[in-house]
Scaffold this motif. Structure first.
Motif, PDB file in Angstrom:
ATOM      1  N   ALA A 231       0.829  -1.211   0.000  1.00  0.00           N
ATOM      2  CA  ALA A 231       0.000   0.000   0.000  1.00  0.00           C
ATOM      3  C   ALA A 231       0.859   1.254   0.000  1.00  0.00           C
ATOM      4  O   ALA A 231       0.486   2.286  -0.576  1.00  0.00           O
TER       5      ALA A 231
ATOM      6  N   LEU B 180       3.594   0.692  -3.823  1.00  0.00           N
ATOM      7  CA  LEU B 180       3.132   0.613  -5.213  1.00  0.00           C
ATOM      8  C   LEU B 180       2.697   1.945  -5.818  1.00  0.00           C
ATOM      9  O   LEU B 180       2.843   2.122  -7.037  1.00  0.00           O
ATOM     10  N   PRO B 181       2.181   2.916  -5.056  1.00  0.00           N
ATOM     11  CA  PRO B 181       1.880   4.205  -5.686  1.00  0.00           C
ATOM     12  C   PRO B 181       3.097   4.903  -6.283  1.00  0.00           C
ATOM     13  O   PRO B 181       2.956   5.796  -7.123  1.00  0.00           O
TER      14      PRO B 181
ATOM     15  N   HIS C  19      -3.104  -1.056  -8.482  1.00  0.00           N
ATOM     16  CA  HIS C  19      -2.466   0.261  -8.514  1.00  0.00           C
ATOM     17  C   HIS C  19      -2.105   0.697  -9.939  1.00  0.00           C
ATOM     18  O   HIS C  19      -1.432   1.725 -10.118  1.00  0.00           O
TER      19      HIS C  19
ATOM     20  N   ALA D 141      -6.864  -1.408 -13.124  1.00  0.00           N
ATOM     21  CA  ALA D 141      -6.931  -0.687 -11.851  1.00  0.00           C
ATOM     22  C   ALA D 141      -8.316  -0.087 -11.646  1.00  0.00           C
ATOM     23  O   ALA D 141      -8.857  -0.099 -10.529  1.00  0.00           O
TER      24      ALA D 141
END
Length: 434
Positions: A321, A324-325, A345, A405
Motif C-alpha cells: 500500500a 506501489l503508488p 495500482h 486498476a
C-alpha cells in the motif's frame, strides 16, 4: 449477527486475504473464529477474531515445509506442485476437519468461509451440513471441459490444434494426479465421510459460492456453469487495523523523492532463493536510470549473497500500500496477491513464474495484456532487461494496467465476501425451513 468460522492455510498469500475477510466480519458486528497455523495467529487476533490453531493437523513453516513434511524435500517445479498438493493440502484435510469439528461441538457456526485449498473446512462443512464459502486466493483452478488443466500456465486454445493439445493435457493431468486423488479418498475416509462423487480438483470449490479474488478480465472465458463464482477484486484491508503500522525502511525517503522511475522486484514469500529473480534483475537494471526496490520475502532481512548495485535498495518486506503508488514497473515471481496488488495500482508487470500457481499467474497477466510472461522462474538478465524496456515503453500494456486498476477500484473485496456470505446463510436457512 452471524457466527462465522474463517479457515486459512498457513501461507502468507492465503492467511493475509482471509484475515482481511475476518476483519470485515468483525467490523460488521459478527462473531468470528479463525482456524489457521501458529505463524498467523497474530494476523487474525489483530482484527478481532478468536483464533483456533492447527492441532490434529500437522502445522508447518511455509518457508521450510519439509521440516514437518519430509516428503517435500528437494522438490521444485511440477514435482513440487504435486507433492505440495498431496501432502500439505490433501493429507492434512482429516486433521483439519477434526480440529474444526471440535470447535463446532463447542459452538456451532452459521458458515465456514475458507480459502479454497483448506480441504478440512470443506470436510467440516459437509459433516455439519452448514453453509460453505470457498475463497480462491490463487488464480481460479476449477477444471473446465474446454480450458487447459490449471497450473500449467497455458492460455486458452485459439485453433483446432491447440484444442486437441488441451484435450490431451486434460487426460494427462488426470493420470498425473492419481496419487492426489487416492490421498483425497483416504482423507475423506479418515474424516468420517463417504468416497464422494467429485474429484479433488472439483471438491475444493463450494457448490454454492466461490469468491474469487481478481476481476473477470483476468479470468479465461469458461463454457462451464459459473453462476456460483463471484469476483471480489483484491482482498486487502482498506482501513487501519489495531497495532503498529508496518515499519518502512530507513531509505524510504529515496523512494518518495526519486527523480528516476522506481522498479520493484519481489522474490515473493515461497522458494526464496534470491538468485532466481533478484540477482538477474540487479544484473539487468544495475546500470539503468532507475531505482530498484527489492524485497526478499525473508522477515529476518538476511544479507544477499551477491553485491547490491548502487541504484538498488533491499528489504525483507515493504507494504504494498505504501510502495506501489511510487512504482513504475513491478518484476515479480508471480505470487497472486502481489500481482493483484500491482494491477490494483495500475502497475504493469514482468512475471517470472517458475512453479506452484505462479506460471498460471504469469500467463493470465500476459493474456490480459497487462504485462509480460517470462515463462521461467529463473530468467536471464537479458530477458529481464528486454521485458522491462518493453513494459516501460508499450502504451498498450500501460493503458491496460490502468484499465484493470479501474476495475479493481469498483470492488471492496472483504466487504463483498461478507455480503455474499450473509446472503448464502439466508438461503440455507430458508432451504432448511422449507
Amino acid at each position: 449477527m452471524a457466527d462465522v468460522m474463517v479457515a486459512a492455510m498457513p501461507f502468507h498469500g492465503h492467511a493475509g486475504p482471509l484475515a482481511a475477510v475476518a476483519g470485515a466480519f468483525v467490523a460488521g458486528g459478527h462473531r468470528v473464529r479463525a482456524y489457521t497455523g501458529a505463524a498467523y495467529e497474530s494476523a487474525f487476533s489483530a482484527v478481532g477474531a478468536d483464533v483456533i490453531l492447527w492441532r490434529s493437523a500437522r502445522d508447518f513453516d511455509e518457508h521450510d515445509p519439509s521440516g514437518s513434511y519430509p516428503e517435500l524435500a528437494g522438490r521444485r517445479g511440477p514435482r513440487q506442485m504435486l507433492a505440495n498438493v498431496e501432502h500439505l493440502f490433501v493429507r492434512s484435510g482429516a486433521g483439519q476437519c477434526a480440529d474444526l469439528l471440535e470447535a463446532w461441538r463447542g459452538r456451532p457456526w452459521d458458515a465456514v468461509v475458507a480459502d479454497a485449498t483448506s480441504l478440512g473446512a470443506a470436510f467440516a462443512a459437509e459433516r455439519t451440513g452448514t453453509a460453505w464459502v470457498s475463497v480462491s486466493t490463487t488464480p481460479l483452478a476449477l477444471p473446465s471441459r474446454r480450458l487447459p488443466p490449471p497450473g500449467l500456465g497455458i492460455a486458452p486454445a485459439r485453433n483446432a490444434a491447440e484444442r486437441a493439445r488441451d484435450a490431451a493435457l486434460r487426460r494427462a493431468a488426470r493420470s498425473a494426479t492419481r496419487g492426489i486423488q487416492r490421498a483425497y479418498r483416504d482423507e475423506r475416509t479418515r474424516a468420517g465421510l463417504g468416497p464422494g462423487r467429485a474429484r479433488f480438483d472439483e471438491a475444493t470449490a463450494s457448490p454454492d459460492l466461490v469468491c474469487a479474488v481478481g476481476v473477470p478480465e483476468l479470468e479465461y472465458p469458461r463454457e462451464d456453469p459459473t453462476g456460483r463464482i463471484v469476483f471480489v477484486g483484491e482482498l486487502a484491508r482498506r482501513s487501519p487495523t489495531p497495532g503498529p503500522s508496518p515499519a518502512l525502511p530507513e531509505w524510504w525517503s529515496e523512494v518518495v523523492r526519486s527523480a528516476v522511475p522506481v522498479v520493484h522486484v519481489t522474490q515473493g514469500t515461497q522458494n526464496l532463493d534470491p538468485s532466481d529473480l533478484i540477482a538477474p534483475t540487479f544484473a539487468a537494471l544495475g546500470r539503468q536510470p532507475v531505482l530498484v526496490v527489492a524485497t526478499t520475502g525473508r522477515p529476518d532481512a538476511a544479507p544477499l549473497p551477491f553485491p547490491v548495485p548502487p541504484n538498488a535498495r533491499v528489504a525483507g518486506f515493504v507494504p504494498h500500500a505504501a510502495l506501489l503508488p511510487h512504482v513504475d514497473v513491478m518484476i515479480t515471481n508471480g505470487g497472486w496477491g502481489g500481482v493483484l496488488a500491482a494491477l490494483a495500482h495500475g502497475v504493469p508487470l514482468v512475471v517470472a513464474g517458475g512453479d506452484l500457481d505462479k506460471p498460471e499467474a504469469a500467463a493470465r497477466v500476459a493474456w490480459a495484456g497487462a504485462g509480460i510472461d517470462l515463462r521461467t522462474g529463473r530468467p536471464r538478465p537479458r530477458a529481464i532487461l528486454d521485458a522491462w524496456r518493453r513494459v516501460s515503453r508499450d502504451a498498450a500494456i500501460r493503458g491496460r494496467s490502468r484499465e484493470l486498476a479501474a476495475r479493481f477500484a469498483e470492488h471492496d473485496g472483504p466487504a463483498e465476501v461478507v455480503a455474499h456470505t450473509l446472503a448464502l446463510i439466508d438461503r440455507v436457512r430458508a432451504r432448511d425451513r422449507g
